[in-house]
Design a protein around this motif. Sequence first.
Motif, PDB file in Angstrom:
ATOM      1  N   SER A 176       0.641  -1.157   0.041  1.00 43.87           N
ATOM      2  CA  SER A 176       0.110  -0.086   0.053  1.00 43.87           C
ATOM      3  C   SER A 176       0.912   1.246  -0.068  1.00 43.87           C
ATOM      4  CB  SER A 176      -0.900   0.077   1.308  1.00 43.87           C
ATOM      5  OG  SER A 176      -0.191   0.118   2.192  1.00 43.87           O
ATOM      6  N   THR A 193       4.248   2.673  -5.191  1.00 46.51           N
ATOM      7  CA  THR A 193       3.552   3.217  -6.586  1.00 46.51           C
ATOM      8  C   THR A 193       2.742   2.306  -7.362  1.00 46.51           C
ATOM      9  OG1 THR A 193       5.546   3.159  -7.783  1.00 46.51           O
ATOM     10  CG2 THR A 193       5.285   5.199  -6.520  1.00 46.51           C
ATOM     11  N   LYS A 194       2.116   2.805  -8.101  1.00 43.85           N
ATOM     12  CA  LYS A 194       1.195   1.742  -9.244  1.00 43.85           C
ATOM     13  C   LYS A 194       2.271   0.897  -9.968  1.00 43.85           C
ATOM     14  CE  LYS A 194      -1.899   2.245 -13.153  1.00 43.85           C
ATOM     15  NZ  LYS A 194      -3.228   1.388 -12.945  1.00 43.85           N
ATOM     16  N   ASN A 229      -0.811   6.903  -2.231  1.00 43.16           N
ATOM     17  CA  ASN A 229      -1.931   6.057  -2.456  1.00 43.16           C
ATOM     18  C   ASN A 229      -3.063   6.408  -1.329  1.00 43.16           C
ATOM     19  OD1 ASN A 229      -0.412   4.801  -4.101  1.00 43.16           O
ATOM     20  ND2 ASN A 229       0.251   3.007  -2.861  1.00 43.16           N
ATOM     21  N   GLY A 269      -7.922   9.209  -8.399  1.00 43.78           N
ATOM     22  CA  GLY A 269      -8.143   8.455  -7.197  1.00 43.78           C
ATOM     23  C   GLY A 269      -9.733   8.111  -6.796  1.00 43.78           C
ATOM     24  N   HIS A 283      -2.580  -0.134  -6.353  1.00 42.25           N
ATOM     25  CA  HIS A 283      -2.311   1.131  -5.538  1.00 42.25           C
ATOM     26  C   HIS A 283      -3.623   1.661  -4.780  1.00 42.25           C
ATOM     27  CE1 HIS A 283      -3.532   3.276  -9.066  1.00 42.25           C
ATOM     28  NE2 HIS A 283      -3.374   4.321  -8.439  1.00 42.25           N
ATOM     29  N   LEU A 284      -4.744   1.609  -5.365  1.00 42.57           N
ATOM     30  CA  LEU A 284      -5.892   1.950  -4.816  1.00 42.57           C
ATOM     31  C   LEU A 284      -6.644   1.249  -4.075  1.00 42.57           C
ATOM     32  CD1 LEU A 284      -7.753   3.977  -7.670  1.00 42.57           C
ATOM     33  CD2 LEU A 284      -6.248   4.910  -5.933  1.00 42.57           C
TER      34      LEU A 284
END
Lengths: 369, 375
Positions: A41, A44-45, A131, A155, A334-335
């Motif tokens: 978490s 980064t993506k 995030n 987001g 990431h979300l």
Amino acid sequence: MSVKIGSTRRQRRTSSLLVNSVLILLVLIWSIPTFGLLVSSFRTKEDIQSSGWWKMLPHREWVQVEEFKTKDLDPNSVMTIEGVSGTFKEFRAGVESPDGTRVRWVGNKRRGRIQVEKRQWTMRDDFTLENYNEVLLGGSVNIKRADGTVKAVHGEDLSDAFLNSLAVSVPATIIPILIAAFAAYGFAWMKFPGRRALFILVIAMLVVPLQIALVPILRDYVKLDLNGTFLAVWLAHTGFGLALATYLLFNYISSLPRDILESAFIDGASHFTIFIRLILPLSVPALASFAIFQFLWVWNDYLVALIFIGEKKEVKVLTMRLADLVGSRGSDWHLLTAGAFVSMILPLAVFFGLQRYFVRGLLAGSVKG
Amino acid sequence: MTTSPLSQPEVDQPPPSRSRLRETSLGLLTSLAILAFTAVILYAGFIFLRDSKAPKLVVAGVAIVWGVAGVALLYFGANHLVEQLPDRWTALLQPYIFVGPAVAILSWYLLIPSFRTLYISLLDRTSENFVGLQNYIDIFTQRSLISTFRNNLMWIVFGATFAVIFGLLIAVLADRSKFERTAKALIFLPMAISFVGAGIIWNFIYEVKDISVPQIGLLNAIVVALGGTPKAWTASFQPWNNLFLIVIVVWLQTGFAMVLFSAAIKGIPSELTEAARVDGANEVQIFFRITIPYIMGTIITVSTTIVIFTLKIFDVVIVMTGGQFGTEVIATQFYRQYFTNRNFGLGSAFAIILLIAVIPIMIYNLRQFREQEGF
């Protein structure tokens, strides 16, 4: 005699070593999944997608120490680079030298580079809080694409869903406890026709799967225009949690010492007064334990919310939003990771804060035999 | 544990006088006023919550206070009303004020729906025509539907068994360990995580990537490091892919089992185990000859709870596979038939089958209760 004691002691020591190591192993296995999520978490993506979360831990990896062009090498014959020799194919896969370095040919035959790598302890430290910013405040993040362009990805604002979860969970925890405590007292200390039959009904309802009720209740709600309201979800959770609550609280309340109640009666107190002034304060451990149980259950529930809240976006709870994210933005790890952690914060806090009660009160109900 | 109800001691009552009658009617008025006030508050709150555009925080706060206070006021008002009546009536009616709401809600939410669902399951997909047992015949003859039961059976057999075994093992080990509290807290921690969250967590274990790129799922990373090829754990190896979903629930439920076992183990008198040790019993013998028999009641309780739980399993399957790849279970079938395919009859039939499956447990519960309580 003394020999025997010594050997027993040694036996005990080895067995304690065995016990502890097996336990540590199990605890590690149990913790790995959650730990992986926690680490992820903060990544980064792109990182999440391109390497495992365990790369964030110290680990041994080939690290490039030198790089040069391949100009004066003939890839079609056996080459000797940095003291090791091999064909092009071997170098593409990497050739290791006895002193621990690895030489690799990167790129194609004509325009390649030679990388000299050493195995070293490394860990990545590119953590980010971005995030959490996204899932809590709905910020957007810039993603660098492979071709160099930058794309802004929005987001998901989960703070509303967090408040909805709270507005659903707190009353859906307290209301059934209140109703169940009244009923438990009634069954334990009051005399009335039908007492036995009604209590058997409660016990029978303990195991009825809630799935059976979803459809008929949904039809009632449509008629009453209750669908998508907090009240609808509270009542549903109350209905589905009430049997267990009544049963657990009955076990506790019925085992309270009879003398206390009798003396209160002789002093002229009514049932209601006794219940409010005496029984409720005395039952705090049982009430608290069931409260924790019910709170965790309601907070984490997905099915009941899915059916009775449905598509109403402004009352959606956290689990629904998360499940939506899994469906609609399944690649936005990431979300998902940050969102999942946000959804765990409160139950974890409640659980660790009130852990003592949880165990004690549950026992009142279930460990008797 | 046997209790017999208390009854209000018989007190010599003075004959009702005029002033007492006036008191009574005054009291009645008060309690009616309280109830009316409650009704107004409940209605106003309901309207506010339904139509309000206030900030989320305010709405949530109002909802919490309104819901909790409303219920408390209702009890207070109703009890007040009953207490104004002549004593004989109070004694007769008051118990129903206490147990009535619980019984009513349970009836509305569980008892009556059982019969309504049974009825719907005998009708066709739009609930218009009576089709008898046709829906049940469909369920037990269509291959795609039968696999649902096989999966549920796997859930019960493997899920419940492993959760109980691991729970017992950890409870026994923790009991002899120095860091008991930490270990138990960490094992219990998954209990606080939602299934949706757990699904996301386990994706980092089961995720599969092409062999040419680094794996981000732990299990496949291990497989690749050992020289294998990455596998789609939750999609291939049918029907054994169900096991990978079951692992998740074992992970979640072991903590629950452990807590109860741990408490039961602490209840074993230490003289008993000490005496066995003096007689030369080793730890394994103590475990099988003393611990297990002593906590048998708890083992049964925990097993029953987890069996019921796995029987109703829904969220994990929906989040992990959506019921694809042969992982459908009764609860997800119910959801799919009812809400996706709009086949009300078939969906209800699945729910009824779920109910029939728990009836033996219900009967066992009732019998157990009768023996214990002598109610």
